[in-house]
Design an enzyme around this catalytic site. Structure first.
Site, mmCIF file in Angstrom:
data_model
loop_
_atom_site.group_PDB
_atom_site.id
_atom_site.type_symbol
_atom_site.label_atom_id
_atom_site.label_comp_id
_atom_site.label_asym_id
_atom_site.label_seq_id
_atom_site.Cartn_x
_atom_site.Cartn_y
_atom_site.Cartn_z
ATOM 1 N N SER A 105 0.836 -1.215 0.000
ATOM 2 C CA SER A 105 0.000 0.000 0.000
ATOM 3 C C SER A 105 0.865 1.257 0.000
ATOM 4 O O SER A 105 0.589 2.232 -0.698
ATOM 5 C CB SER A 105 -0.905 0.027 1.237
ATOM 6 O OG SER A 105 -1.907 -0.932 1.123
ATOM 7 N N ARG B 215 -14.359 -5.753 -10.792
ATOM 8 C CA ARG B 215 -14.490 -5.139 -9.462
ATOM 9 C C ARG B 215 -15.217 -3.788 -9.522
ATOM 10 O O ARG B 215 -15.197 -3.115 -10.538
ATOM 11 C CB ARG B 215 -13.090 -4.985 -8.832
ATOM 12 C CG ARG B 215 -12.460 -6.351 -8.591
ATOM 13 C CD ARG B 215 -11.104 -6.252 -7.981
ATOM 14 N NE ARG B 215 -11.144 -5.677 -6.650
ATOM 15 C CZ ARG B 215 -10.051 -5.417 -5.935
ATOM 16 N NH1 ARG B 215 -8.863 -5.687 -6.437
ATOM 17 N NH2 ARG B 215 -10.160 -4.904 -4.733
ATOM 18 N N SER C 116 -13.361 2.804 2.562
ATOM 19 C CA SER C 116 -12.357 2.397 1.572
ATOM 20 C C SER C 116 -11.221 3.402 1.514
ATOM 21 O O SER C 116 -11.418 4.574 1.181
ATOM 22 C CB SER C 116 -13.002 2.270 0.187
ATOM 23 O OG SER C 116 -11.987 2.236 -0.810
ATOM 24 N N ASP D 91 -7.685 -7.092 5.029
ATOM 25 C CA ASP D 91 -6.872 -8.027 4.255
ATOM 26 C C ASP D 91 -6.419 -9.232 5.091
ATOM 27 O O ASP D 91 -5.940 -10.225 4.534
ATOM 28 C CB ASP D 91 -5.645 -7.307 3.670
ATOM 29 C CG ASP D 91 -6.056 -6.285 2.611
ATOM 30 O OD1 ASP D 91 -7.155 -6.417 2.054
ATOM 31 O OD2 ASP D 91 -5.280 -5.349 2.356
HETATM 32 C C1 S3P Z 1 -5.832 -0.842 0.089
HETATM 33 C C2 S3P Z 1 -7.047 -0.681 0.687
HETATM 34 C C3 S3P Z 1 -7.976 -1.786 0.931
HETATM 35 C C4 S3P Z 1 -7.245 -3.123 0.883
HETATM 36 C C5 S3P Z 1 -6.360 -3.247 -0.306
HETATM 37 C C6 S3P Z 1 -5.309 -2.165 -0.306
HETATM 38 C C7 S3P Z 1 -5.019 0.349 -0.171
HETATM 39 O O1 S3P Z 1 -8.981 -1.769 -0.062
HETATM 40 O O2 S3P Z 1 -8.171 -4.183 0.893
HETATM 41 O O3 S3P Z 1 -5.694 -4.497 -0.291
HETATM 42 O O4 S3P Z 1 -3.810 0.238 -0.439
HETATM 43 O O5 S3P Z 1 -5.580 1.448 -0.100
HETATM 44 P P1 S3P Z 1 -10.263 -0.774 0.046
HETATM 45 O O6 S3P Z 1 -9.777 0.595 0.112
HETATM 46 O O7 S3P Z 1 -11.045 -1.033 -1.214
HETATM 47 O O8 S3P Z 1 -11.002 -1.216 1.258
#
Ligand code: S3P
Length: 423
Positions: free
Chosen positions: A20, A117, A161, A311
């Site tokens: 991330s 998605r 999110s 996750d």
């Molecule tokens: C992430 C946010 C999460 C996570 C993904 C990585 C990110 O998703 O599940 O693996 O790097 O911002 P969402 O923001 O859709 O919840």
């Protein structure tokens, strides 16, 4: 991959940079005219999509002595632009926020799994800000974006999110006036931290339990960053240690950003011994984390804790098979919109291995402890399910055959070699 037998795992290991944080470091560095230096970037396959995107935005990217040097273009390029985001939802959603501010037409494409998605969640706020954003039927990608002049908005996230929050904040870098994102349930905050480190005018407020983040137009300074080890990859190793009697694992220099350590708190709540070492601090802090096996007990996780654990929930389900009592996870419907429907994939796979697991629309319940048995399971192309089922193979009485372990490289290409080094 075939894995059998239960042997204690012990050792001190490292994991590659956090996925991330790496996505954000690369994309944000591409927006700065000043040079950025990033060390320890993720080896995760997904991050290559963000590097590609940075180059499409006009950034010059150089790899030198394990360091990534990025210099952004003076301005976002005009004209038509198409970017292949591969399998990376983070790349697609964050990039959408940047391209919303770009004069010209952009198309964001991806692999079939990414095209399935939901993307309307990111299109909606960007339209409110003034961009023209088209989605395919069902609100899916490809995303077609005609960007231009944006106006700041106050946007309350309907789904928790970090990706959508980040897209809106990034668009806010070019919008007239201030842009405010309200998040009723906190999500990972790497975008905010890195924007602040690069000199953006970003502020956080708490009002009646709701976190709001405001941002105004800014020219970003260069970024100097050592990316901490990936918290979610470390979670896999921590879970392995917690599951197998006699095990202990230390993961060196892993992200201890408080929005990424919820899994460690749950592990401790379940009874595992968790130790977090000292940290030098900084925009994204890192420390050594040690987890030791102890008898485990069940936990309950509700919607308030899900976003900071999202996750790691498949790992929690596996832990629950070895914990005394019934572990219940609710408010996790978002798991159905990840790379695959992780609730049904998880339930199906764990059941095949003899777990006592019930599926609900927004979560699952797992009763334990049970002795898992061998069998054939399918990750359905999902890296996190593939790792959970591989760990299940360490506990099961017979052989566990996992289809789709090649997808593990999406986030943790070193998984097999690190696991082997622990034996
Ligand atoms: C992430 C946010 C999460 C996570 C993904 C990585 C990110 O998703 O599940 O693996 O790097 O911002 P969402 O923001 O859709 O919840």
């Amino acid at each position: 991959m075939r894995s059998t037998g239960a042997r204690a795992l012990q050792g001190v290991v490292g994991v590659s940079g956090d996925k991330s944080i790496s996505h954000r470091a690369v994309l944000l560095a591409a927006l700065s005219r000043e040079p950025s230096k990033i060390r320890g970037l993720a080896t995760a396959r997904d991050c290559r999509a963000s590097l590609r995107a940075a180059e499409r935005l006009g950034a010059v990217v150089l790899q030198r002595d394990g360091e990534l040097q990025i210099r952004g273009a003076p301005e976002l390029p005009g004209g038509e632009l198409s970017v292949d985001c591969g399998r990376s939802g983070t790349t697609m959603r964050l990039l959408a926020g940047i391209l919303a501010a770009r004069k010209g037409d952009s198309v964001l494409l991806g692999d079939p799994q990414l095209l399935a998605r939901p993307m309307e969640r990111v299109a909606l706020p960007l339209r409110e800000m003034g961009a023209v954003v088209g989605t395919a039927p069902g609100g899916r990608a490809p995303l077609r974006i005609r960007g231009g002049r944006l106006a700041g908005v106050r946007y309350r996230l309907p789904v928790a999110s970090a990706q959508v929050k980040s897209a809106v904040l990034l668009a806010g870098l070019w919008a007239e006036g201030r842009t405010v994102v309200e998040e009723p349930v906190p999500t990972r905050d790497h975008t905010e931290r890195l924007l602040a480190a690069m000199g953006a005018s970003i502020e956080e407020r708490w009002e009646e339990g709701v976190r709001s983040i405001g941002i105004g137009p800014a020219q970003l300074q260069g970024l100097e960053l050592e990316v901490p080890g990936d918290a979610s990859s470390a979670a896999v190793l921590a879970a392995a240690a917690a599951l197998i009697p006699g095990s202990w694992v230390t993961v060196r220099s892993v992200s201890i950003n408080p929005t990424r350590t919820a899994f460690l708190r749950v592990l401790a709540e379940m009874g595992a011994a968790v130790e977090v070492g000292d940290s030098a601090g900084g925009a994204e802090a890192a420390a050594d984390v040690t987890v030791r096996h102890r008898p485990l007990r069940a936990v309950e996780v509700g919607a308030d804790r899900v976003p900071l654990l999202v996750d790691e929930l498949p790992l929690l389900a596996l832990l629950a098979t070895q914990a005394e009592g019934t572990t219940v996870v609710r408010g996790a419907g978002e798991l159905r919109f990840k790379e695959v429907d992780r609730i049904s994939g998880l339930v199906e796979g764990l059941r095949r291995l003899g777990a006592l697991v019930e599926e609900s629309p927004d979560g699952f319940a797992v009763s334990g402890p049970v002795r898992l048995r061998g069998g054939a399971v399918d990750s359905m192309g999902d890296h996190r399910l593939a790792m959970v089922f591989s760990l299940a193979g360490l506990l099961a009485e017979g052989d566990v055959r996992v289809a789709g372990t090649e997808f593990i490289g999406d986030s943790f290409p070193e998984f097999s070699s690190v696991m082997r080094s622990l034996r």
